[in-house]
Design an enzyme around this catalytic site. Structure first.
Site, mmCIF file in Angstrom:
data_model
loop_
_atom_site.group_PDB
_atom_site.id
_atom_site.type_symbol
_atom_site.label_atom_id
_atom_site.label_comp_id
_atom_site.label_asym_id
_atom_site.label_seq_id
_atom_site.Cartn_x
_atom_site.Cartn_y
_atom_site.Cartn_z
ATOM 1 N N HIS A 228 38.188 45.459 33.783
ATOM 2 C CA HIS A 228 38.265 44.807 35.088
ATOM 3 C C HIS A 228 36.896 44.518 35.691
ATOM 4 O O HIS A 228 36.640 43.387 36.082
ATOM 5 C CB HIS A 228 39.180 45.506 36.079
ATOM 6 C CG HIS A 228 39.478 44.573 37.212
ATOM 7 N ND1 HIS A 228 40.261 43.450 37.068
ATOM 8 C CD2 HIS A 228 39.005 44.513 38.463
ATOM 9 C CE1 HIS A 228 40.275 42.759 38.177
ATOM 10 N NE2 HIS A 228 39.524 43.370 39.042
ATOM 11 N N TYR A 232 33.889 40.919 37.342
ATOM 12 C CA TYR A 232 32.908 40.749 38.427
ATOM 13 C C TYR A 232 31.520 40.488 37.868
ATOM 14 O O TYR A 232 30.677 39.880 38.526
ATOM 15 C CB TYR A 232 32.934 41.954 39.374
ATOM 16 C CG TYR A 232 34.304 42.071 39.993
ATOM 17 C CD1 TYR A 232 34.767 41.081 40.860
ATOM 18 C CD2 TYR A 232 35.166 43.097 39.651
ATOM 19 C CE1 TYR A 232 36.040 41.122 41.367
ATOM 20 C CE2 TYR A 232 36.445 43.155 40.165
ATOM 21 C CZ TYR A 232 36.880 42.159 41.019
ATOM 22 O OH TYR A 232 38.146 42.201 41.509
ATOM 23 N N HIS A 379 46.027 32.801 35.868
ATOM 24 C CA HIS A 379 45.144 33.368 36.901
ATOM 25 C C HIS A 379 43.689 33.335 36.451
ATOM 26 O O HIS A 379 42.820 32.848 37.167
ATOM 27 C CB HIS A 379 45.578 34.800 37.222
ATOM 28 C CG HIS A 379 44.562 35.567 38.008
ATOM 29 N ND1 HIS A 379 44.316 35.317 39.340
ATOM 30 C CD2 HIS A 379 43.711 36.545 37.651
ATOM 31 C CE1 HIS A 379 43.362 36.128 39.766
ATOM 32 N NE2 HIS A 379 42.976 36.877 38.762
ATOM 33 N N PHE A 380 43.419 33.835 35.235
ATOM 34 C CA PHE A 380 41.986 33.918 34.911
ATOM 35 C C PHE A 380 41.405 32.593 34.414
ATOM 36 O O PHE A 380 40.198 32.464 34.313
ATOM 37 C CB PHE A 380 41.657 35.120 34.018
ATOM 38 C CG PHE A 380 42.275 35.181 32.659
ATOM 39 C CD1 PHE A 380 41.889 34.294 31.674
ATOM 40 C CD2 PHE A 380 43.198 36.178 32.346
ATOM 41 C CE1 PHE A 380 42.429 34.385 30.404
ATOM 42 C CE2 PHE A 380 43.753 36.263 31.079
ATOM 43 C CZ PHE A 380 43.370 35.355 30.106
ATOM 44 N N HIS A 381 42.257 31.603 34.166
ATOM 45 C CA HIS A 381 41.670 30.280 33.940
ATOM 46 C C HIS A 381 41.236 29.649 35.261
ATOM 47 O O HIS A 381 40.414 28.737 35.274
ATOM 48 C CB HIS A 381 42.628 29.361 33.169
ATOM 49 C CG HIS A 381 42.569 29.608 31.691
ATOM 50 N ND1 HIS A 381 43.212 30.659 31.081
ATOM 51 C CD2 HIS A 381 41.890 28.972 30.697
ATOM 52 C CE1 HIS A 381 42.953 30.649 29.782
ATOM 53 N NE2 HIS A 381 42.151 29.644 29.518
ATOM 54 N N ARG A 442 52.482 35.690 27.115
ATOM 55 C CA ARG A 442 51.141 35.251 26.745
ATOM 56 C C ARG A 442 50.847 35.741 25.332
ATOM 57 O O ARG A 442 51.684 36.401 24.719
ATOM 58 C CB ARG A 442 50.118 35.821 27.738
ATOM 59 C CG ARG A 442 50.071 37.333 27.743
ATOM 60 C CD ARG A 442 49.187 37.891 28.834
ATOM 61 N NE ARG A 442 47.766 37.742 28.508
ATOM 62 C CZ ARG A 442 46.795 38.508 29.041
ATOM 63 N NH1 ARG A 442 47.094 39.454 29.899
ATOM 64 N NH2 ARG A 442 45.538 38.327 28.713
ATOM 65 N N ARG A 443 49.677 35.388 24.798
ATOM 66 C CA ARG A 443 49.200 35.854 23.485
ATOM 67 C C ARG A 443 50.239 35.641 22.392
ATOM 68 O O ARG A 443 50.492 36.517 21.585
ATOM 69 C CB ARG A 443 48.895 37.353 23.531
ATOM 70 C CG ARG A 443 47.760 37.736 24.438
ATOM 71 C CD ARG A 443 47.740 39.245 24.557
ATOM 72 N NE ARG A 443 46.566 39.724 25.265
ATOM 73 C CZ ARG A 443 46.567 40.815 26.007
ATOM 74 N NH1 ARG A 443 47.666 41.539 26.135
ATOM 75 N NH2 ARG A 443 45.471 41.207 26.609
#
Lengths: 573, 62
Positions: A228, A232, A379-381, A442-443
């Site tokens: 995680h 950042y 989300h992370f795209h 996913r994956r």
């Protein structure tokens, strides 16, 4: 000339090398992304389903470890050298960490690429989240460790510069960019403890055959201890650009320097003790520990919301200085014709959307709706794939002349490129989130199973799959434009002179208004450590006491540990 | 700006500032407006999630 490359040619060389490595990884990862986008939606399947996971690993590792971190080290080198206005303490050391990172990359890449052929036993189809039970060739882990050691030494290099600067400037506030670099690197040192422990003590010995088994939950937990906060680590350079460069591009000044410092201190404090929110559905971790991680994660929204305010207020300041008026009319006075500005502003807008899906991920109950579905990559795209990647690409239109001495080939072409990236991600991000709500995993190379249908609330699955494929194609066009443009600018094909971008304007509320205690990085690091201990000590102890360090199968080491320690635990209990 | 003729700076500080606005004269009410709109959108999305999660009564992924 006031250009960085003229003042610090040797440091500029390192920055250029790091950026070149970064964009090479972006290109490779982007092509893999296109293959995936078309494969799992069924539009074009040029690889076997089994090879899909090699492609996915290459995409993940290239994008989120190589592209982002190489860009970070290049950009941070510039930030430290430029803001402290001093050369690297020893340029040979600077080169050493860069080449260590390259050596690590070559090893890890060799292992991943080996997955495409049966000619070698090299293989690393373990995805970017490489925890057990998936197992790669040892050279993959050795490469990753070498790469991370390179980043550690980079941090040492920048701290040496900062300490030397402080000796010459007693009592002065650290310049904002250097402050941001130091807090980010401290966070990185804390975060990488987890991945270093996971690889060196467990996964690598297991992959080398020195131990028979590992405790999967333990390696997962140690991975997410790092997994995680690493987001950042990608995000902090983008934040630095939003705080430092974006106001200048808008024609304004940073609204508040102290607020920017507080945000970075909050990230140092709160980034690490949140990783368990990736494990809400893991059996073996008590709900109470998950609740603590959720609380920390929700607190972590605070620095991002502070950033939304400060950055937008700084842009508004620019717009008003340029004659903008009205409640929303000032938005028209922003320099939308400049790709560096437009790209970063759109990246920030996408990050605001990602904030919502992130809150859903972070909530223990709502997480169950979307866990392991395509919502999460959606989300992370938006975060790393747009907020970070688009900011990095857009800033390059401003940054490249500083480090090459050449002007950018064409602002207009750059503008088309950043707009295409945004558009492509609107299609892909939107569709991925909605498909995830319908429950598609996913994956997965082939998301369809006999007897399983995915019901969407709005639109159909085939329409959403089309949006993903369309998005991947638009993103690839944008990427190719970026690479071509980068090449033309880097090698100065148009012979455009580099603009003299002058200095970064002072903040409206300057560093002198910041409480002096913000400079005390020892204190903040100590508090961060305490928070980590509070969040992780008990869950880790409980995972180990349940199944040992090396899994319930038991190995010599595991049994020896249990033999030596369990009586003691019994006495204490 | 076209390629080949670019020499201007990529940022707006060169010649595009009409009035310098200092700390005390600046009131970011436009920012307040935008952030307010964002919070309204987020709140509506949360209401939407309430329908998805609790009132749909369908089986969740798990």
């Amino acid at each position: 000339m006031n250009l960085f490359v003229d003042r610090y040619p040797e440091e500029a060389w390192i920055v250029r090398a790091a950026l070149a490595s970064s964009f090479l990884a972006l290109f490779l990862g982007g092509i893999m992304g296109l293959i995936q986008g078309l494969h799992r939606t069924g539009f074009l399947q040029i690889v076997q389903d089994s090879t899909y996971y090699t492609v996915l690993t290459l995409h993940g590792v290239s994008m989120v470890l190589l592209f982002t971190i190489y860009f970070l080290v290049g950009f941070f080198q510039w930030a430290v050298t430029d803001s402290l206005d001093r050369s690297a303490e020893d340029i040979r050391f600077t080169k050493l960490w860069y080449f260590l990172m390259v050596a690590g990359t070559v090893m890890a890449a060799a292992a991943i690429l080996g997955g495409f052929t049966d000619a070698t036993n090299l293989e690393a189809d373990v995805l970017y989240t490489f925890y057990a039970p998936l197992e790669a060739h040892p050279i993959f882990y050795i490469g990753l460790v070498t790469f991370v050691i390179g980043t550690w030494l980079a941090g040492v290099d920048w701290f040496r510069s900062w300490w030397a600067w402080k000796k010459e400037h007693p009592g002065e506030r650290t310049p904002l960019r250097a402050f941001m670099v130091m807090t980010t690197m401290l966070m990185w040192y804390l975060a990488t403890i987890g991945v270093a422990a996971a690889i060196l003590f467990f996964i690598l010995p297991w992959s080398l055959g020195l131990v028979d088994s590992v405790n999967s939950l333990l390696t997962r937990t140690l991975f997410w201890f790092f997994g995680h906060p690493v987001v950042y680590f990608w995000l902090m350079p983008a934040y630095m650009m939003w705080y430092v460069i974006l106001p200048k591009l808008a024609g304004g000044r940073l609204f508040s320097d102290p607020l920017a410092r507080i945000v970075f201190v909050l990230f140092l404090l709160l980034s690490v003790p949140t990783g368990i929110h990736h494990q809400y559905v893991d059996p073996g971790i008590a709900e109470g520990f998950k609740f603590v991680a959720m609380t920390n994660t929700m607190f972590l929204l605070l620095p991002s919301l502070l950033t939304a305010f400060t950055v937008v207020a700084s842009m508004e300041h620019g717009a008003r200085q340029r004659g903008g008026t009205g409640r929303l009319g000032w938005l028209r006075s922003l320099p939308w014709n400049k790709p560096a500005f437009t790209g970063m502003a759109l990246a920030g807008l996408m990050f605001a959307a990602a904030g919502f899906s992130g809150m859903v991920n972070a909530g223990m109950n709502l997480n169950y709706v979307i866990h392991n579905t395509l919502w999460v990559p959606g989300h992370f795209h938006l975060t790393v794939g747009t907020a970070v990647a688009l900011t990095f690409m857009a800033s390059t239109y401003w940054f490249l002349p500083q480090i090459t001495g050449n002007g950018v080939f064409s602002q207009r072409l750059g503008l088309v490129q950043v707009l295409l990236w945004f558009l492509g991600m609107v299609f892909m991000g939107n569709a991925m989130h909605r498909i995830g709500l319908a429950g598609e995993p996913r994956r997965t190379a082939e998301p369809f199973y006999d007897g399983v249908t995915f019901d969407t609330a709005l639109g159909s699955i085939s329409e959403l799959h089309f949006q993903i494929a369309l998005g991947s194609v638009i993103l690839t066009v944008s990427l190719l434009l970026f690479m071509a443009h980068l090449f033309l600018s880097w090698f100065d094909v148009a012979s455009n002179p580099a603009p003299d971008n002058g200095v970064i304007p002072e903040a409206l509320s300057g560093p002198e208004n910041a409480p002096i205690v913000l400079e005390n990085l020892r204190l903040w690091t100590a508090i961060a450590l305490v928070l980590i201990l509070l969040t992780y000590a008990l869950p880790l102890a409980s995972i180990v006491s349940a199944n040992g360090f090396f899994g319930s199968a038991g190995t010599l080491v595991g049994t020896a540990y249990e033999f030596a320690v369990s009586p003691f635990v019994g006495v204490v209990a | 700006m076209d390629s080949g003729t670019e020499s201007a700076s990529a940022d707006a500080w060169d010649g595009e500032i009409e009035t310098e606005i200092g700390h005390d004269e600046y009131d970011p009410y436009g920012t307040l407006t935008l952030i307010g709109i964002y919070f309204v959108i987020i709140a509506l999305l949360w209401v939407f999630m309430y329908f998805v999660e609790f009132l749909g009564e369908g089986p969740t992924v798990m």
